[in-house]
Motif scaffolding. Structure first.
Motif, PDB file in Angstrom:
ATOM      1  N   ALA A 291     -42.884 -35.786   3.881  1.00 38.04           N
ATOM      2  CA  ALA A 291     -43.088 -34.343   3.930  1.00 38.04           C
ATOM      3  C   ALA A 291     -41.782 -33.627   3.558  1.00 38.04           C
ATOM      4  O   ALA A 291     -40.697 -34.151   3.761  1.00 38.04           O
ATOM      5  CB  ALA A 291     -43.516 -33.917   5.318  1.00 38.04           C
ATOM      6  N   VAL A 292     -41.932 -32.449   2.977  1.00 32.85           N
ATOM      7  CA  VAL A 292     -40.759 -31.662   2.597  1.00 32.85           C
ATOM      8  C   VAL A 292     -40.824 -30.324   3.303  1.00 32.85           C
ATOM      9  O   VAL A 292     -41.756 -29.551   3.091  1.00 32.85           O
ATOM     10  CB  VAL A 292     -40.703 -31.437   1.080  1.00 32.85           C
ATOM     11  N   ARG A 293     -39.866 -30.066   4.163  1.00 40.52           N
ATOM     12  CA  ARG A 293     -39.802 -28.749   4.807  1.00 40.52           C
ATOM     13  C   ARG A 293     -38.971 -27.841   3.915  1.00 40.52           C
ATOM     14  O   ARG A 293     -37.908 -28.219   3.438  1.00 40.52           O
ATOM     15  CB  ARG A 293     -39.179 -28.876   6.196  1.00 40.52           C
ATOM     16  N   TYR A 294     -39.483 -26.637   3.719  1.00 41.49           N
ATOM     17  CA  TYR A 294     -38.834 -25.693   2.812  1.00 41.49           C
ATOM     18  C   TYR A 294     -38.664 -24.375   3.558  1.00 41.49           C
ATOM     19  O   TYR A 294     -39.635 -23.756   3.966  1.00 41.49           O
ATOM     20  CB  TYR A 294     -39.694 -25.532   1.558  1.00 41.49           C
TER      21      TYR A 294
ATOM     22  N   GLU B 139     -28.996 -35.027   4.923  1.00 36.43           N
ATOM     23  CA  GLU B 139     -29.655 -36.157   5.571  1.00 36.43           C
ATOM     24  C   GLU B 139     -31.154 -36.192   5.318  1.00 36.43           C
ATOM     25  O   GLU B 139     -31.926 -36.646   6.159  1.00 36.43           O
ATOM     26  CB  GLU B 139     -29.336 -36.141   7.059  1.00 36.43           C
ATOM     27  N   THR B 140     -31.555 -35.685   4.156  1.00 43.08           N
ATOM     28  CA  THR B 140     -32.957 -35.784   3.774  1.00 43.08           C
ATOM     29  C   THR B 140     -33.355 -37.256   3.748  1.00 43.08           C
ATOM     30  O   THR B 140     -32.692 -38.062   3.097  1.00 43.08           O
ATOM     31  CB  THR B 140     -33.148 -35.175   2.374  1.00 43.08           C
ATOM     32  N   PRO B 141     -34.422 -37.614   4.491  1.00 41.71           N
ATOM     33  CA  PRO B 141     -34.806 -39.028   4.519  1.00 41.71           C
ATOM     34  C   PRO B 141     -35.263 -39.514   3.136  1.00 41.71           C
ATOM     35  O   PRO B 141     -35.806 -38.735   2.350  1.00 41.71           O
ATOM     36  CB  PRO B 141     -35.955 -39.059   5.527  1.00 41.71           C
ATOM     37  N   ASP B 142     -35.032 -40.788   2.853  1.00 39.00           N
ATOM     38  CA  ASP B 142     -35.365 -41.328   1.533  1.00 39.00           C
ATOM     39  C   ASP B 142     -36.819 -41.056   1.156  1.00 39.00           C
ATOM     40  O   ASP B 142     -37.121 -40.761   0.011  1.00 39.00           O
ATOM     41  CB  ASP B 142     -35.096 -42.838   1.511  1.00 39.00           C
ATOM     42  N   GLY B 143     -37.687 -41.168   2.143  1.00 43.63           N
ATOM     43  CA  GLY B 143     -39.095 -40.989   1.842  1.00 43.63           C
ATOM     44  C   GLY B 143     -39.426 -39.584   1.372  1.00 43.63           C
ATOM     45  O   GLY B 143     -40.429 -39.366   0.686  1.00 43.63           O
ATOM     46  N   SER B 144     -38.603 -38.617   1.733  1.00 41.78           N
ATOM     47  CA  SER B 144     -38.875 -37.227   1.343  1.00 41.78           C
ATOM     48  C   SER B 144     -38.083 -36.826   0.116  1.00 41.78           C
ATOM     49  O   SER B 144     -38.285 -35.739  -0.436  1.00 41.78           O
ATOM     50  CB  SER B 144     -38.503 -36.277   2.485  1.00 41.78           C
ATOM     51  N   LEU B 145     -37.176 -37.687  -0.313  1.00 37.79           N
ATOM     52  CA  LEU B 145     -36.222 -37.297  -1.332  1.00 37.79           C
ATOM     53  C   LEU B 145     -36.897 -36.920  -2.645  1.00 37.79           C
ATOM     54  O   LEU B 145     -36.606 -35.868  -3.229  1.00 37.79           O
ATOM     55  CB  LEU B 145     -35.224 -38.445  -1.552  1.00 37.79           C
ATOM     56  N   GLU B 146     -37.822 -37.746  -3.083  1.00 32.66           N
ATOM     57  CA  GLU B 146     -38.423 -37.487  -4.376  1.00 32.66           C
ATOM     58  C   GLU B 146     -39.259 -36.209  -4.328  1.00 32.66           C
ATOM     59  O   GLU B 146     -39.207 -35.388  -5.242  1.00 32.66           O
ATOM     60  CB  GLU B 146     -39.280 -38.682  -4.800  1.00 32.66           C
ATOM     61  N   GLY B 147     -40.004 -36.058  -3.237  1.00 32.22           N
ATOM     62  CA  GLY B 147     -40.800 -34.849  -3.096  1.00 32.22           C
ATOM     63  C   GLY B 147     -39.917 -33.606  -3.070  1.00 32.22           C
ATOM     64  O   GLY B 147     -40.224 -32.589  -3.709  1.00 32.22           O
ATOM     65  N   ALA B 148     -38.818 -33.697  -2.346  1.00 32.22           N
ATOM     66  CA  ALA B 148     -37.909 -32.556  -2.263  1.00 32.22           C
ATOM     67  C   ALA B 148     -37.335 -32.231  -3.640  1.00 32.22           C
ATOM     68  O   ALA B 148     -37.210 -31.058  -4.016  1.00 32.22           O
ATOM     69  CB  ALA B 148     -36.792 -32.845  -1.269  1.00 32.22           C
TER      70      ALA B 148
ATOM     71  N   ALA C  36     -48.908 -23.481  -3.684  1.00 32.88           N
ATOM     72  CA  ALA C  36     -50.248 -24.051  -3.820  1.00 32.88           C
ATOM     73  C   ALA C  36     -50.392 -24.717  -5.192  1.00 32.88           C
ATOM     74  O   ALA C  36     -50.989 -25.789  -5.314  1.00 32.88           O
ATOM     75  CB  ALA C  36     -51.308 -22.974  -3.614  1.00 32.88           C
ATOM     76  N   ILE C  37     -49.837 -24.073  -6.222  1.00 33.39           N
ATOM     77  CA  ILE C  37     -49.872 -24.670  -7.556  1.00 33.39           C
ATOM     78  C   ILE C  37     -49.151 -26.016  -7.525  1.00 33.39           C
ATOM     79  O   ILE C  37     -49.636 -27.023  -8.038  1.00 33.39           O
ATOM     80  CB  ILE C  37     -49.192 -23.743  -8.584  1.00 33.39           C
ATOM     81  N   PHE C  38     -47.982 -25.998  -6.886  1.00 33.05           N
ATOM     82  CA  PHE C  38     -47.194 -27.231  -6.802  1.00 33.05           C
ATOM     83  C   PHE C  38     -47.976 -28.334  -6.080  1.00 33.05           C
ATOM     84  O   PHE C  38     -48.031 -29.477  -6.544  1.00 33.05           O
ATOM     85  CB  PHE C  38     -45.880 -26.950  -6.067  1.00 33.05           C
ATOM     86  N   SER C  39     -48.570 -27.976  -4.965  1.00 32.67           N
ATOM     87  CA  SER C  39     -49.273 -28.984  -4.172  1.00 32.67           C
ATOM     88  C   SER C  39     -50.451 -29.569  -4.934  1.00 32.67           C
ATOM     89  O   SER C  39     -50.761 -30.754  -4.807  1.00 32.67           O
ATOM     90  CB  SER C  39     -49.769 -28.372  -2.860  1.00 32.67           C
ATOM     91  N   GLU C  40     -51.088 -28.735  -5.730  1.00 34.79           N
ATOM     92  CA  GLU C  40     -52.216 -29.220  -6.505  1.00 34.79           C
ATOM     93  C   GLU C  40     -51.764 -30.280  -7.504  1.00 34.79           C
ATOM     94  O   GLU C  40     -52.435 -31.286  -7.715  1.00 34.79           O
ATOM     95  CB  GLU C  40     -52.856 -28.040  -7.235  1.00 34.79           C
ATOM     96  N   GLU C  41     -50.602 -30.047  -8.100  1.00 33.05           N
ATOM     97  CA  GLU C  41     -50.117 -30.982  -9.101  1.00 33.05           C
ATOM     98  C   GLU C  41     -49.406 -32.176  -8.484  1.00 33.05           C
ATOM     99  O   GLU C  41     -49.208 -33.195  -9.137  1.00 33.05           O
ATOM    100  CB  GLU C  41     -49.171 -30.257 -10.073  1.00 33.05           C
ATOM    101  N   ASN C  42     -48.960 -32.026  -7.236  1.00 30.40           N
ATOM    102  CA  ASN C  42     -48.257 -33.115  -6.571  1.00 30.40           C
ATOM    103  C   ASN C  42     -48.890 -33.412  -5.222  1.00 30.40           C
ATOM    104  O   ASN C  42     -48.310 -33.148  -4.169  1.00 30.40           O
ATOM    105  CB  ASN C  42     -46.782 -32.766  -6.368  1.00 30.40           C
ATOM    106  N   PRO C  43     -50.105 -33.949  -5.274  1.00 31.69           N
ATOM    107  CA  PRO C  43     -50.820 -34.133  -4.004  1.00 31.69           C
ATOM    108  C   PRO C  43     -50.106 -35.097  -3.058  1.00 31.69           C
ATOM    109  O   PRO C  43     -50.360 -35.097  -1.859  1.00 31.69           O
ATOM    110  CB  PRO C  43     -52.180 -34.701  -4.443  1.00 31.69           C
TER     111      PRO C  43
END
Lengths: 321, 295, 432
Positions: free
Chosen positions: C36-39, C316-325, C56-63
């Motif tokens: 998950a990415v907190r913004y 300290e963004t966790p690795d799992g969130s890095l790509e999404g962020a 919402a546009i982003f989420s649609e393209e990056n489910p």
């Protein structure tokens, strides 16, 4: 801390039986049994104390002796924060503002609250309506909308100045004048007298009706009933309101924060102690200094409260002794 | 059992006592009370009027008589955060009811022990209770936040509710202690003679008699929780769990002050439930308690 | 004691006692969960709606990326993120309030951004990227640019039949502007004043300082304001105020004029060029125009500047969130659809390609912003330094100084000295 002895109320001295004389002789077994029971009653409180109150309390005490900017680990600086307070002019300015506020607004607000509670206690039509209307401002007292409301009243183009204009007086913004800005906050505090009023109302309901009946039988008039029954019986509640409104006034934050936009202006004239503490902690990131200020305040409030409790022996009457 | 003598019917005594109306003094009293009420509520009236003005005129044309009347503020405000505002009402209500239950439960227990039971350390406990009222909350925020974040409870209501169930609102403990102390000891002693222990005494004697304090606690908890801003702001980060004040805080544009109309509209709507609640709750203060067992 | 020990200590005893039963019933939606990415951003409800529409546009393209928006009003945002930082529970992506840029940098909160998969820097020429760096490191990115400006109400100007000094190097000077404002205030039939008292407008103040050969902040992290320039600034405003050409603080309810209060009272404000987008909407009947700040003929070259408002990724963004962020950052900065949805209330896009793509769809007021930013940014610019740690309260100090001046409590040289002393003291305290 609590006041074990109070002079017997003139109204009660005749009607209430004296304390059982054998209290001390029974004490030991009863005490042991009650100690166990007390701790059962206190389980939630003790849990809360250990889990939620004590650790942050001690943490803040530790931080008071450190330099802590919230982002890096705290470093021990001993009494440095307290020394700095001594030479910080804004610290003293905020202490002075707060003291003035406490001394003026607490008695004023309590007088309003007590007076209206007595008027609205019983015996007139539309009680519920009056009470609700008078209570309305308290509901709004902490809302963000207050800043705008207050400007509408006390601002340069506000209602007060419009009224003055009719008299041919051209007024300035009461909020932007350092010599009047604090008074508008006192007015705001008095305006929200509904909260202590409610507590007074509750206290008035707690007075046993029998006392009044007995007094009427004795031929006491309403004024005499008020003085000899209402006032003494209400003293614990007056005392409660006094203690807590004083503490609350020392900690007064929200309203000044909202109305001055967090700055305590103009020229620090509404810079309450806790507002300055907040600025130091959350705006300037001096949480160590802020913690030291908090504990200094705690000591001051503690002393004032202790004085309240000491003096209460002379004027507060408890039904339980 | 002590109950039968103490929790006697309540309404009658007041109604016997009340009627003293229609004296000439009363009319004057009413006039004074009404005049005072008008003074008290003027700002609110202005707010109500303003909430029906077009948004951009609220501050630039602040008179009491609007040149144009519209419902746009209510419409805009209601949907301003993408969720219907009713969601925030529901959240606030949940939190408020939970807090009330928590405070009534935990504080009355603690208060009874501190006011009535004899035990070692009573004064120290009472002192700690008072001290925790004296320290400004701002220096406690960060440690408490760290605590709850380590429990992984952020963005839930637990950080807001757990403290209430653990009697951390010492204000109410003190309030209840003061009220209990106005209750004559004779009643406890009577109950004790009837064989009641501390628990029965608390439940059957003290609790019914401290109804005004309980009502007061309820009223205050309701209002403070309903209006609390800082704590929910820190702990609740996603819009779905926002409370009313946190939602209200986003209505106004900090730079241009636009959105004031919507702020007023939603503030007024959020006053409605508290007002209704208050109008109901305060009746219990009128009824009060008749302690007929005293004589 | 290091941070971790400290936070542990605070939580420790309590956690062991309470964790098990409590954690069981708490939803784990709070901290940074994997993927998950907190913004976090600030603004009002309108901005929130716009940003969520874009997300919402982003989420649609990056489910595969879960976005958790955390937004609040500017003041509340700072309160919340401060506590989050103290608890080391910072959102993966967050906007940086202008006075905190270097404070957060010093606390090591930023992650380098030039090695991220999914975040594309090819739109930015190297020399532009160079200007984004803090101490030589690309660890924040500008979301938008805005500039200082003079904005006036063209409708009012025409009503009075007045004309501004010509917009050229010879005529658009501080002196001519002051004279114009004094004339306007004396003459206009509507009884308006020339300008709001904007001495606390940070951007314009900084422009003034740069023209007068000093900086607001120096490279060494100190206050750069030269005493003479500071006094000159106060003199310029006090001259207007005493001549009745600028509002009294009372009339504008404080050192920071509030737009709805002053909008009808004055012809002109001196402030940020991006505010035209929101402010013009508040008075839909009027036409607003804006120019760059005036400059005296002897102005120090290279004084023009734009402010870069920044976004950062938590170190300290966790690795799992890095790509999404990284993807979300890319969408925010490099996708024109983001800007199209969110509008230009925060300023002109910092990405040159996006700027060109959105221009055709900009509204009339947005175009005024874009044009003015373009105009300012075309000038040669000497470097600008961010506010150092401890300077977070400098605008409050400025407001107090202005109050003291306008109330006649201090004279101008004393005001300047006090301002410098107080800001310097805070910066030094933060350095300890």
């Amino acid at each position: 801390m609590s006041a074990p002895t109070a002079p017997p109320s003139p109204a009660l001295s005749g009607s209430s039986p004296p304390e059982p004389a054998n209290r001390t002789t029974r004490r030991t077994p009863k005490w042991r049994r009650q100690g166990r029971a007390a701790h059962v009653f206190l389980i939630p409180w003790l849990l809360g104390l250990v889990l939620i109150t004590a650790v942050p309390l001690l943490a803040s005490l530790y931080l008071a002796f450190t330099d802590y900017n919230l982002l890096d680990p705290p470093t021990w600086t001993g009494l440095e924060n307290f020394r700095r307070m001594g030479e910080d002019p804004r610290f003293w300015a905020s202490a002075w503002v707060t003291l003035k506020y406490v001394l003026v607004s607490v008695p004023l607000q309590l007088a309003f609250a007590l007076g209206l509670a007595i008027v609205l206690d019983r015996g007139i039509k539309g009680l519920a309506l009056y009470r609700s209307v008078y209570y309305l401002p308290s509901l709004l007292g902490a809302s963000v909308a207050i800043a705008i409301l207050w400007r509408q009243l006390f601002g340069h183009d506000g209602l007060i100045n419009s009224g003055l204009a009719l008299l041919g007086i051209e007024g300035e913004s009461w909020l932007q004048n350092p010599s009047t800005a604090l008074s508008t906050l006192v007015v705001l505090n008095v305006w929200t007298f509904g909260s202590p009023m409610i507590i007074f109302l509750a206290g008035l309901r707690q007075i046993p009706e029998e006392l009044y009946e007995a007094a009427r039988v004795d031929g006491a008039g309403r004024w005499r009933q008020f003085l000899s029954i209402t006032v003494p019986m209400l003293t614990p509640i007056i005392f409660f309101n006094l203690v807590l409104q004083t503490i609350g006034a020392f900690q007064s934050f929200t309203q000044a924060h909202i109305i001055s936009g967090g700055r305590g202006g103009p020229l620090d004239s509404t810079l309450f102690y806790t507002l300055y503490l907040y600025q130091q902690g959350f705006v300037s990131f001096n949480m160590g200094y802020a913690s030291a200020m908090a504990w200094a305040l705690l000591v001051v409030i503690g002393i004032v409260t202790a004085i309240h409790f000491l003096l209460s022996k002379y004027w507060v009457f408890y039904g339980d002794n | 059992m002590a109950t039968t003598t103490t929790t006697a019917p309540t309404t009658e005594t007041t109604s016997i006592r009340a009627p003293r109306a229609s004296r000439p003094g009363n009319l004057r009293k009413h006039i004074a009370l009404i005049a005072f009420a008008v003074l008290m509520v003027y700002p609110l009236v202005w707010m109500v009027v303003s909430s029906f003005k077009p948004g951009n005129l609220v501050l630039s044309q602040p008179g009491l008589i609007p040149s144009e009347v519209t419902l746009e503020n209510y419409r805009n405000g209601w949907g301003a955060l993408g969720e219907p505002f009713s969601l925030f009402f529901a959240n606030s209500l949940f939190l408020t009811v939970g807090s009330i239950v928590g405070n009534l439960f935990s504080c009355s227990l603690a208060a009874y022990a501190l006011a009535r039971l004899d035990f070692r350390g009573r004064r120290i406990y009472f002192g700690i209770t008072l001290a925790s009222v004296m320290l400004p909350m701002h220096v406690l925020v960060v440690p408490q936040y760290i605590f709850f974040s380590q429990l992984d409870l952020l963005n839930t209501y637990f950080p807001l509710l757990i403290p209430k169930f653990l009697a951390t609102d010492a204000f109410f403990i003190f309030l209840m202690v003061q009220f209990i102390r106005t209750i004559p000891r004779e009643l406890d002693q009577a109950a004790a003679i009837d064989g009641a222990g501390p628990f029965r005494t608390f439940w059957f004697v003290i609790l019914p008699l401290m109804k005004p304090a309980l009502v007061t606690t309820t009223i205050f908890t309701f209002i403070w929780t309903w209006n609390d801003f800082f704590t929910p702001l820190i702990y609740l980060t996603s819009v779905e769990v926002y409370t009313v004040p946190v939602a209200l805080n986003t209505m106004v544009n900090a730079e241009t002050q636009s959105g004031v109309g919507a702020l007023f509209a939603m503030s007024l709507l959020s006053l409605a439930p508290i007002l209704v609640f208050f109008a109901v709750a305060q009746k219990y203060l009128i009824r009060g308690i008749a302690t007929t067992g005293l004589k | 004691m290091d941070r971790r020990t400290f936070t542990r200590l605070i939580g420790a005893g309590a956690v062991t006692a309470a964790a098990a039963p409590l954690a069981a019933c708490g939803r784990s939606a709070s901290g940074s969960t994997e993927g998950a990415v907190r913004y976090a951003w600030w603004g009002d409800a309108v901005r929130k709606q716009n940003y969520e529409a874009a997300l919402a546009i982003f989420s649609e393209e990056n489910p595969d990326v879960t976005v958790r928006p955390e937004f609040a009003d500017y003041g509340a945002f700072q309160e919340r993120i401060t506590v989050q930082m103290a608890g080391r529970n910072v959102p993966e992506l967050f906007w940086i309030p202008s006075p905190q840029v270097l404070t957060y940098q010093a606390a090591n909160l930023y992650r380098p951004l030039d090695d991220l998969d999914g975040f594309d820097l090819s739109d930015y020429p190297d020399d532009l990227l160079e200007t984004f760096k803090l101490n030589g490191e690309l660890n924040t990115m500008p979301r938008s640019i805005f500039t200082p400006c003079v904005r006036w109400n063209q409708t009012f100007l025409e009503e009075a039949g007045a004309e501004l000094p010509a917009y050229d190097e010879a005529n658009w000077t501080w002196d001519s502007l002051a004279e114009f404002l004094i004339d306007y205030s004396a003459d206009n039939p509507q009884g308006r004043k020339g300008a709001a008292y904007c001495a606390n407008s940070d951007m314009v103040f900084e422009s003034w300082l740069r023209q007068h050969g000093s900086d607001l902040w120096t490279e060494d992290g100190t206050l750069g304001a030269d005493p003479a320039a500071l006094e000159g600034w106060f003199e310029w405003w006090e001259r207007l105020r005493t001549a009745g050409a600028a509002l009294e603080l009372s009339e504008q309810e404080g050192a920071d004029p509030e737009w709805p209060v002053v909008g009808e009272k004055v012809l002109m404000t001196l402030q940020n060029s991006n505010h035209i987008v929101d402010e013009a909407q508040q008075f839909p009947d009027y036409d607003f125009q804006q120019r760059m700040t005036p400059a005296n003929p002897d102005a120090t070259p290279g004084f023009r500047f734009g402010y870069l408002s920044r976004i950062a990724m938590y170190r300290e963004t966790p690795d799992g969130s890095l790509e999404g962020a990284a993807k979300l950052l890319d969408f925010n900065l490099n996708d024109a659809r983001m800007v199209a949805q969110t509008g230009l209330t925060v300023g002109a896009p910092a990405n040159p390609r996006v700027l060109e793509e959105i221009r055709p769809d900009a509204t009339a007021d947005e175009l005024k912003l874009l044009d003015l930013v373009d105009e300012e940014m075309q000038h040669e610019q000497r470097p600008r330094y961010e506010a150092p740690p401890g300077s977070g309260t400098w605008r409050d100090v400025m407001a107090r100084t202005i109050e003291a001046l306008a109330l006649g409590n201090v004279d101008i040289p004393t005001a300047a000295t006090q301002f410098t002393a107080e800001v310097t003291r805070e910066i030094e305290a933060a350095r300890r």
